[in-house]
Design an enzyme around this catalytic site. Structure first.
Site, PDB file in Angstrom:
ATOM      1  N   GLU A  29       0.831  -1.207   0.000  1.00  0.00           N
ATOM      2  CA  GLU A  29       0.000   0.000   0.000  1.00  0.00           C
ATOM      3  C   GLU A  29       0.861   1.252   0.000  1.00  0.00           C
ATOM      4  O   GLU A  29       2.035   1.210   0.356  1.00  0.00           O
ATOM      5  CB  GLU A  29      -0.932   0.025   1.202  1.00  0.00           C
ATOM      6  N   GLY A  61       6.488   0.395   3.752  1.00  0.00           N
ATOM      7  CA  GLY A  61       5.272   0.133   2.995  1.00  0.00           C
ATOM      8  C   GLY A  61       5.603  -0.169   1.545  1.00  0.00           C
ATOM      9  O   GLY A  61       6.683  -0.714   1.256  1.00  0.00           O
ATOM     10  N   GLU A  62       4.665   0.133   0.625  1.00  0.00           N
ATOM     11  CA  GLU A  62       4.842  -0.136  -0.816  1.00  0.00           C
ATOM     12  C   GLU A  62       4.871  -1.627  -1.124  1.00  0.00           C
ATOM     13  O   GLU A  62       5.197  -2.011  -2.247  1.00  0.00           O
ATOM     14  CB  GLU A  62       6.162   0.441  -1.366  1.00  0.00           C
ATOM     15  N   GLY A  63       4.634  -2.467  -0.149  1.00  0.00           N
ATOM     16  CA  GLY A  63       4.823  -3.895  -0.366  1.00  0.00           C
ATOM     17  C   GLY A  63       6.282  -4.312  -0.341  1.00  0.00           C
ATOM     18  O   GLY A  63       6.613  -5.455  -0.697  1.00  0.00           O
TER      19      GLY A  63
END
Lengths: 338, 338
Positions: A162, A304-306
């Site tokens: 996300e 984050g960002e995966g």
């Protein structure tokens, strides 16, 4: 999807009818593993990973041809409460950065040959400020979950991520609503708020949960009222992956808020998921403990960002390569235990 | 190498004159890192890894073009004491398996494009039984260290591994000699001895250290008397990597016995090394604590072969890819903190 006219009830029915693991596929993996040129159990979690892939793909020969990182981006009205040091424009700017290949997750995907899909969700219309209103209507939340369900198509392993300035605040509110305790137990510094910002985050989470307190027995209402769009989409993506037989790697603190809500609907709803890493964001370690998901990686990441889930793809690839490529005691002429 | 006629003294002089890290290279890495499109510190240990690569390669642009796993194989007279469930022929059989590409470490190297070099060391002439004699003469031990020094040539990152039926027994003896306590504190089940075998291992380690007790103040004598050839070779390889400016990834329990002995010669001797993983073999976690080396991976592996170190190569590649490939706030038009 909305046959009942009460969209959450349709999702609830889906959650309670999810497919189970294939015991036959898992047994086939174990049978080959026992013949490989290594002491039994000596590859530790690598052995478990292959069994997990097979069980949830439902394949005696698990595949990892299309590992895909799926990132959902959303904006949040609660940023008005001063909960992030970055301006909300950064969400869109970072989506552009993903598309240009300039973010951390692009480099990690490139390292392991994983695909990357980024979905931006109405960034110009942030969800409502959860300290003052429900983040979304039921129709909007359900549509976002349905959107998330579509996003995993084509993957044989999906890593969920996300992006959303301010989104550790709704995630903390989801945990506080689900697990109780004190708001401060669940709030961390996110992208790096200072002490004053941390106080504002805690206060915002307290106010949001107090405002909606009469409606938080239902995990769907928790996501709708104190969550956010990326959290709703991830909830749908985890559910769809189970139905489509795609194993899931969870990322960190925000992704696990969606997972925690789904598990609150049905205790077996995350059985097809593993935790790619444990985040340095405050409460994530405790969240994983409650989810019963020991992380593959523990590297102090909190981006984050995966990114943490994507980093674990290399481990999963190596695990499968060992299982597929290793010689057996018989084929290699290696003596087994005397 | 043997200018003094006392080969260990020549090695000792080398250890005490090892090159230091390049602070300039580390500072250059930090300066670029601060501009990348992420909150400061949010990539956790990935950020440390790049700085470590730069500092020890002595390059402001660290390279990872030739990561190489180097495996040393040896045989051990102490297997006569019944310390392993596998027959000693397996050492040679597994070397053949490495050459044929059928071992776990082959698959892991293949996953990440790392090179693999395997060195077998006089497998037909096992070291002497450490419960009855010194494993090696000083000349033989020094020659083996020198052999290990040559083995890292051409790598820009070296992962050290080993293979040798019975070699967790000399490794345990090295730890017991270095760190004291009880022999049982340092002995694990290796490839999987049963309870009786474990008792035999503990007894063998006790007898070996008791036999040589008057000579174990010197880490070189520890390796020579109660170690083994792969441990001596790894000792040399770690030392040569420092001199050649090649960062080192340590593997598990046996590799770290060589590292621990080297650190006992000079407390800064492992500053160019990281621990790729923590092994499930009993005492390895405590060993890493004593070495001050938190492991990158903790996956319950206990195979040896350099497999845990090789697995961490993917993490290191991803770390460098982020640092090299990410956009800066300025280049991507992303707003930095408000």
């Amino acid at each position: 999807m909305t046959l009942s006219g009460r969209p959450f009830d349709d999702f609830r029915a889906l959650v309670h009818s999810m497919p189970e693991a294939s015991e036959a596929a898992a047994a086939a993996v174990r049978a080959r593993d026992a013949q490989l040129t290594k002491p039994p159990g000596s590859l530790g979690r690598l052995e478990e990973i292959v069994e997990w892939l097979a069980a949830w793909q439902g394949k005696e020969q698990p595949a990892l041809d299309r590992p895909t990182v799926v990132v959902f981006a959303g904006n949040h009205g609660v940023v008005a409460q001063g909960v992030s040091p970055y301006p909300p424009e950064v969400t869109r700017q970072m989506v552009a950065n993903f598309r240009e290949g300039g973010a951390a997750v692009n480099q990690i995907c490139g390292t392991f040959g994983a695909g990357l899909k980024v979905f931006e969700m109405a960034l110009d219309i942030p969800t409502k400020d959860i300290t003052q209103d429900a983040a979304m209507s039921e129709a909007e939340c359900a549509a976002t979950m349905a959107f998330g369900m579509e996003a995993i198509a084509g993957a044989d392993l999906v890593c969920l991520g996300e992006m959303g300035i301010g989104n550790t605040t709704p995630a903390a509110a989801v945990y506080f609503a689900l697990y109780g305790g004190k708001a401060a137990d669940w709030v961390g510094r996110g992208t790096g708020v200072d002490d004053e910002g941390l106080k504002r985050k805690i206060a915002a989470v307290e106010r949001a949960v107090a405002l909606h307190r009469d409606h938080l027995d239902d995990p769907f209402e928790i996501i709708r009222r104190v969550g956010g769009r990326e959290i709703a989409a991830i909830f749908g993506a985890i559910l769809a992956a189970r139905i489509e037989r795609v194993p899931v790697v969870l990322d960190g603190y925000v992704v696990c808020a969606a997972a925690a809500a789904l598990r609150a609907v049905d205790a077996s709803a995350l059985d097809h998921c593993i935790a790619g890493h444990v985040s340095a964001e405050g409460a994530h370690r405790e969240v994983l403990r409650r989810l019963g998901k020991p992380a593959l990686l523990d590297l102090g990441m909190r981006l984050g960002e995966g990114s943490g889930a994507a980093l674990s793809v290399g481990i999963i690839q190596a695990a499968l390569a060992c299982w597929k490529g290793m010689a057996t005691f018989a084929s290699a002429g290696v003596s087994d235990k005397g």
